[in-house]
Scaffold this motif. Structure first.
Motif, PDB file in Angstrom:
ATOM      1  N   GLY A  16      49.248  16.547  44.617  1.00 39.59           N
ATOM      2  CA  GLY A  16      48.942  16.477  46.037  1.00 39.59           C
ATOM      3  C   GLY A  16      48.702  15.067  46.553  1.00 39.59           C
ATOM      4  O   GLY A  16      48.024  14.874  47.556  1.00 39.59           O
ATOM      5  N   SER A  18      50.686  12.976  48.023  1.00 36.36           N
ATOM      6  CA  SER A  18      51.445  12.757  49.263  1.00 36.36           C
ATOM      7  C   SER A  18      52.432  11.584  49.203  1.00 36.36           C
ATOM      8  O   SER A  18      52.917  11.128  50.233  1.00 36.36           O
ATOM      9  N   THR A  30      55.953  18.012  54.892  1.00 36.76           N
ATOM     10  CA  THR A  30      54.619  18.087  55.476  1.00 36.76           C
ATOM     11  C   THR A  30      53.644  18.443  54.367  1.00 36.76           C
ATOM     12  O   THR A  30      54.024  19.062  53.367  1.00 36.76           O
ATOM     13  N   MET A  31      52.410  18.045  54.530  1.00 33.17           N
ATOM     14  CA  MET A  31      51.369  18.399  53.579  1.00 33.17           C
ATOM     15  C   MET A  31      50.619  19.599  54.147  1.00 33.17           C
ATOM     16  O   MET A  31      50.045  19.517  55.232  1.00 33.17           O
ATOM     17  N   THR A  32      50.671  20.707  53.426  1.00 35.52           N
ATOM     18  CA  THR A  32      50.124  21.974  53.892  1.00 35.52           C
ATOM     19  C   THR A  32      48.961  22.403  53.003  1.00 35.52           C
ATOM     20  O   THR A  32      49.079  22.355  51.777  1.00 35.52           O
ATOM     21  N   ALA A  33      47.876  22.830  53.607  1.00 36.06           N
ATOM     22  CA  ALA A  33      46.704  23.270  52.852  1.00 36.06           C
ATOM     23  C   ALA A  33      46.930  24.661  52.258  1.00 36.06           C
ATOM     24  O   ALA A  33      47.473  25.545  52.914  1.00 36.06           O
ATOM     25  N   LEU A  39      45.854  20.079  49.672  1.00 29.72           N
ATOM     26  CA  LEU A  39      47.128  19.818  50.332  1.00 29.72           C
ATOM     27  C   LEU A  39      48.269  19.712  49.330  1.00 29.72           C
ATOM     28  O   LEU A  39      48.148  19.036  48.311  1.00 29.72           O
ATOM     29  N   TYR A  40      49.369  20.372  49.654  1.00 27.81           N
ATOM     30  CA  TYR A  40      50.571  20.345  48.836  1.00 27.81           C
ATOM     31  C   TYR A  40      51.774  20.138  49.745  1.00 27.81           C
ATOM     32  O   TYR A  40      51.793  20.596  50.886  1.00 27.81           O
TER      33      TYR A  40
END
Length: 71
Positions: A16, A18, A30-33, A39-40
């Motif tokens: 994670g 980024s 995009t970094m998604t929770a 965040l991944y």
């Protein structure tokens, strides 16, 4: 057309950090929770140009390959 990269198959194969998000030239990542708030990265396949810069910059993936955990 270039193939859409697979950043990870399981959360355990991503730290994670980024880096992939930061290097993407077309902002396709995009970094998604997740449910726990970590965040991944997620790739928007409609934006991805298949340059694979995200895979090239991934030090976590390189480390996992070096240790024999990934191919």
């Amino acid at each position: 057309m270039n193939k859409i990269p697979t950043l990870y198959e399981n959360k355990e194969n991503c730290c994670g950090c980024s880096a992939c998000y930061a290097v993407c030239p077309v902002k396709a990542i995009t970094m998604t929770a997740d449910t726990e708030g970590f965040l991944y990265p997620a790739i928007d396949e409609s934006k991805c140009i298949g340059c694979h810069k995200c895979l090239q910059v991934c030090s976590f993936k390189a480390d996992q390959i070096k240790k024999g955990f990934l191919q």
